[in-house]
Write a protein that holds these residues in place. Structure first.
Motif, PDB file in Angstrom:
ATOM      1  N   LYS A  52      -1.371  -5.467  19.352  1.00  0.00           N
ATOM      2  CA  LYS A  52      -1.151  -4.923  18.018  1.00  0.00           C
ATOM      3  C   LYS A  52      -2.457  -4.567  17.311  1.00  0.00           C
ATOM      4  O   LYS A  52      -3.470  -5.252  17.457  1.00  0.00           O
ATOM      5  CB  LYS A  52      -0.391  -5.927  17.136  1.00  0.00           C
ATOM      6  CG  LYS A  52       1.030  -6.203  17.560  1.00  0.00           C
ATOM      7  CD  LYS A  52       1.671  -7.215  16.622  1.00  0.00           C
ATOM      8  CE  LYS A  52       3.104  -7.537  17.033  1.00  0.00           C
ATOM      9  NZ  LYS A  52       3.702  -8.550  16.133  1.00  0.00           N
ATOM     10  N   ALA A  53      -2.394  -3.493  16.525  1.00  0.00           N
ATOM     11  CA  ALA A  53      -3.513  -3.088  15.672  1.00  0.00           C
ATOM     12  C   ALA A  53      -2.949  -2.609  14.342  1.00  0.00           C
ATOM     13  O   ALA A  53      -1.748  -2.365  14.215  1.00  0.00           O
ATOM     14  CB  ALA A  53      -4.327  -1.989  16.346  1.00  0.00           C
ATOM     15  N   LEU A  54      -3.822  -2.468  13.355  1.00  0.00           N
ATOM     16  CA  LEU A  54      -3.398  -2.068  12.016  1.00  0.00           C
ATOM     17  C   LEU A  54      -4.107  -0.795  11.564  1.00  0.00           C
ATOM     18  O   LEU A  54      -5.266  -0.559  11.904  1.00  0.00           O
ATOM     19  CB  LEU A  54      -3.686  -3.178  10.993  1.00  0.00           C
ATOM     20  CG  LEU A  54      -3.093  -4.560  11.239  1.00  0.00           C
ATOM     21  CD1 LEU A  54      -3.517  -5.514  10.128  1.00  0.00           C
ATOM     22  CD2 LEU A  54      -1.580  -4.496  11.353  1.00  0.00           C
ATOM     23  N   THR A  55      -3.401   0.000  10.775  1.00  0.00           N
ATOM     24  CA  THR A  55      -3.990   1.131  10.065  1.00  0.00           C
ATOM     25  C   THR A  55      -3.231   1.268   8.749  1.00  0.00           C
ATOM     26  O   THR A  55      -2.411   0.412   8.406  1.00  0.00           O
ATOM     27  CB  THR A  55      -3.934   2.424  10.913  1.00  0.00           C
ATOM     28  OG1 THR A  55      -4.734   3.432  10.277  1.00  0.00           O
ATOM     29  CG2 THR A  55      -2.505   2.930  11.072  1.00  0.00           C
ATOM     30  N   ALA A  56      -3.500   2.332   8.007  1.00  0.00           N
ATOM     31  CA  ALA A  56      -2.798   2.545   6.739  1.00  0.00           C
ATOM     32  C   ALA A  56      -1.385   3.054   6.993  1.00  0.00           C
ATOM     33  O   ALA A  56      -1.148   3.852   7.903  1.00  0.00           O
ATOM     34  CB  ALA A  56      -3.556   3.541   5.871  1.00  0.00           C
ATOM     35  N   GLY A  57      -0.445   2.610   6.181  1.00  0.00           N
ATOM     36  CA  GLY A  57       0.948   2.996   6.354  1.00  0.00           C
ATOM     37  C   GLY A  57       1.200   4.474   6.165  1.00  0.00           C
ATOM     38  O   GLY A  57       2.056   5.052   6.846  1.00  0.00           O
ATOM     39  N   HIS A  58       0.465   5.114   5.238  1.00  0.00           N
ATOM     40  CA  HIS A  58       0.734   6.526   4.990  1.00  0.00           C
ATOM     41  C   HIS A  58       0.200   7.434   6.100  1.00  0.00           C
ATOM     42  O   HIS A  58       0.413   8.643   6.079  1.00  0.00           O
ATOM     43  CB  HIS A  58       0.168   6.958   3.629  1.00  0.00           C
ATOM     44  CG  HIS A  58      -1.330   6.971   3.566  1.00  0.00           C
ATOM     45  ND1 HIS A  58      -2.074   5.920   3.098  1.00  0.00           N
ATOM     46  CD2 HIS A  58      -2.220   7.927   3.905  1.00  0.00           C
ATOM     47  CE1 HIS A  58      -3.362   6.213   3.156  1.00  0.00           C
ATOM     48  NE2 HIS A  58      -3.478   7.436   3.643  1.00  0.00           N
ATOM     49  N   CYS A  59      -0.449   6.842   7.103  1.00  0.00           N
ATOM     50  CA  CYS A  59      -0.974   7.644   8.211  1.00  0.00           C
ATOM     51  C   CYS A  59       0.108   8.090   9.176  1.00  0.00           C
ATOM     52  O   CYS A  59      -0.068   9.095   9.876  1.00  0.00           O
ATOM     53  CB  CYS A  59      -2.039   6.847   8.970  1.00  0.00           C
ATOM     54  SG  CYS A  59      -3.565   6.612   8.027  1.00  0.00           S
ATOM     55  N   ILE A  88       0.436  -0.457   4.854  1.00  0.00           N
ATOM     56  CA  ILE A  88      -0.046  -0.934   6.149  1.00  0.00           C
ATOM     57  C   ILE A  88       0.967  -0.545   7.218  1.00  0.00           C
ATOM     58  O   ILE A  88       2.168  -0.663   7.010  1.00  0.00           O
ATOM     59  CB  ILE A  88      -0.238  -2.466   6.160  1.00  0.00           C
ATOM     60  CG1 ILE A  88      -1.347  -2.896   5.188  1.00  0.00           C
ATOM     61  CG2 ILE A  88      -0.590  -2.949   7.576  1.00  0.00           C
ATOM     62  CD1 ILE A  88      -1.590  -4.392   5.153  1.00  0.00           C
ATOM     63  N   ALA A  89       0.451  -0.086   8.359  1.00  0.00           N
ATOM     64  CA  ALA A  89       1.291   0.185   9.519  1.00  0.00           C
ATOM     65  C   ALA A  89       0.767  -0.619  10.700  1.00  0.00           C
ATOM     66  O   ALA A  89      -0.434  -0.866  10.824  1.00  0.00           O
ATOM     67  CB  ALA A  89       1.291   1.677   9.854  1.00  0.00           C
ATOM     68  N   SER A 185      -6.781   1.845   1.696  1.00  0.00           N
ATOM     69  CA  SER A 185      -5.612   2.670   1.403  1.00  0.00           C
ATOM     70  C   SER A 185      -6.015   4.081   0.995  1.00  0.00           C
ATOM     71  O   SER A 185      -5.649   5.047   1.657  1.00  0.00           O
ATOM     72  CB  SER A 185      -4.763   2.025   0.303  1.00  0.00           C
ATOM     73  OG  SER A 185      -3.647   2.815  -0.022  1.00  0.00           O
ATOM     74  N   SER A 186      -6.775   4.218  -0.085  1.00  0.00           N
ATOM     75  CA  SER A 186      -7.166   5.556  -0.529  1.00  0.00           C
ATOM     76  C   SER A 186      -8.215   5.465  -1.624  1.00  0.00           C
ATOM     77  O   SER A 186      -8.484   4.399  -2.174  1.00  0.00           O
ATOM     78  CB  SER A 186      -5.943   6.326  -1.044  1.00  0.00           C
ATOM     79  OG  SER A 186      -5.347   5.639  -2.115  1.00  0.00           O
TER      80      SER A 186
END
Length: 205
Positions: A52-59, A88-89, A185-186
């Protein structure tokens, strides 16, 4: 006002390559298909396990494939908390992908003036301070090449003085000990907002 993710036109679909020789690490550029002709360029924020890894949800939405800069598929978006007002995604990493796991402080607390740093694909390494540690609902606006063009998302976040630009979305924000404490996030007129990783449900970690 600026959204951290950048949308780019693509002439052909990304190449799906065998992930056997790939190493996934925080700070790397990732591309997530938005439509058949556009993709979002973001930063991978943290590798939290071998899978598992994380990035921003809106991506990117759940089910979207995630590619590296060369077009090799490194995983798929398996969870997205934007609808729950958490930008978060979670990326489920592809089989046989090597993962450089990051230290994460899942119980991090924030103080005004606290030093934080990040590494994004657009602005690179940068340091800043927490300017508002209150985890409150903030609204971010941006632009996309796909309808509805003008976008917005709400997320519980803190405010920092970190510098960020389009493409830095998803970058891991770290404390002075190098532990990931948030996901970028932004950018807003007031600075850069960061989503605390402590808000991610345990079942998704």
């Amino acid at each position: 006002m600026a959204l951290g993710a950048s949308a780019a036109m693509i002439a052909t679909p990304a190449v799906v390559a065998d992930a056997a020789a790939l190493t996934v690490r925080s700070g790397m550029a990732i591309s997530i298909d938005d439509t058949v002709v556009t993709s979002n360029s973001c930063t991978l924020g943290a590798v939290i396990s071998r899978t598992k890894a994380l990035t921003a949800g809106h991506c990117g939405d759940v089910g979207r494939p995630v590619f590296d800069r060369k077009g090799s598929r490194i995983g798929t978006i398996t969870a997205n908390r934007v609808a729950q007002r958490l930008d978060i995604a979670v990326i489920g990493l592809a089989p046989r992908t090597a993962a450089r796991i990051d230290p994460v402080d899942w119980n991090a607390k924030f103080d005004r003036g606290q030093l934080v740093w990040k590494s994004g694909i657009t602005t690179g390494y940068g340091t800043g301070k927490v300017t508002d540690p209150a985890e409150v609902l903030r609204t971010s606006h941006g632009f996309s090449l796909a309808p509805p063009f003008l976008t917005r998302h709400d997320s519980y976040s803190i405010q920092t003085s970190l510098r960020s630009e389009s493409g830095d979305s998803g970058a891991g924000v770290r404390d002075s000990r190098g532990r990931v404490v948030g996901i970028l996030s932004s950018a807003t007129l007031e600075g850069t907002v960061v989503v605390p990783v402590s808000r991610l449900p345990r079942a998704l970690r």
